[in-house]
Design a protein around this motif. Structure first.
Motif, PDB file in Angstrom:
ATOM      1  N   GLN A 104     -89.188   0.117 -37.271  1.00 37.41           N
ATOM      2  CA  GLN A 104     -90.596   0.130 -36.873  1.00 37.41           C
ATOM      3  C   GLN A 104     -91.500   0.162 -38.111  1.00 37.41           C
TER       4      GLN A 104
ATOM      5  N   GLU B  35     -91.506  -3.302 -39.667  1.00 31.77           N
ATOM      6  CA  GLU B  35     -92.330  -4.219 -38.885  1.00 31.77           C
ATOM      7  C   GLU B  35     -93.812  -3.968 -39.135  1.00 31.77           C
TER       8      GLU B  35
ATOM      9  N   SER C 150     -94.757  -5.255 -42.563  1.00 33.24           N
ATOM     10  CA  SER C 150     -94.813  -6.724 -42.530  1.00 33.24           C
ATOM     11  C   SER C 150     -96.087  -7.216 -41.869  1.00 33.24           C
ATOM     12  N   GLU C 151     -96.493  -6.564 -40.772  1.00 36.03           N
ATOM     13  CA  GLU C 151     -97.722  -6.965 -40.076  1.00 36.03           C
ATOM     14  C   GLU C 151     -98.943  -6.756 -40.968  1.00 36.03           C
TER      15      GLU C 151
ATOM     16  N   GLN D 165     -92.626 -10.636 -44.925  1.00 37.36           N
ATOM     17  CA  GLN D 165     -91.466 -10.209 -44.163  1.00 37.36           C
ATOM     18  C   GLN D 165     -90.507  -9.465 -45.090  1.00 37.36           C
TER      19      GLN D 165
END
Length: 62
Positions: free
Chosen positions: A39, A42, A45-46, A51
């Motif tokens: 999590q 992610e 990365s957002e 990535q």
């Protein structure tokens, strides 16, 4: 409106996250820790548009 973040702020946030993850790792099950780690990756990365898995693959290891 663009917000600016200094290198020091980014490093401080990364260090704090690392410390929290290290503390959690000793208290959580492997599954719980892996879930939180995924999590976090992610969310990073957002926010960054990078990535994490791709960046790791480019250097050979993380």
């Amino acid at each position: 409106m663009l917000l600016s973040t200094t290198d020091e702020d980014v490093l401080a946030a990364a260090e704090a996250l690392g410390e929290e993850l290290a503390a959690m790792e000793s208290e959580a099950t492997d599954f719980e820790f892996e879930t939180v780690l995924m999590q976090c990756n992610e969310a990073i990365s957002e926010e960054t548009g990078i990535q994490y898995g791709d960046a790791c693959g480019a250097g050979g290891s993380c």
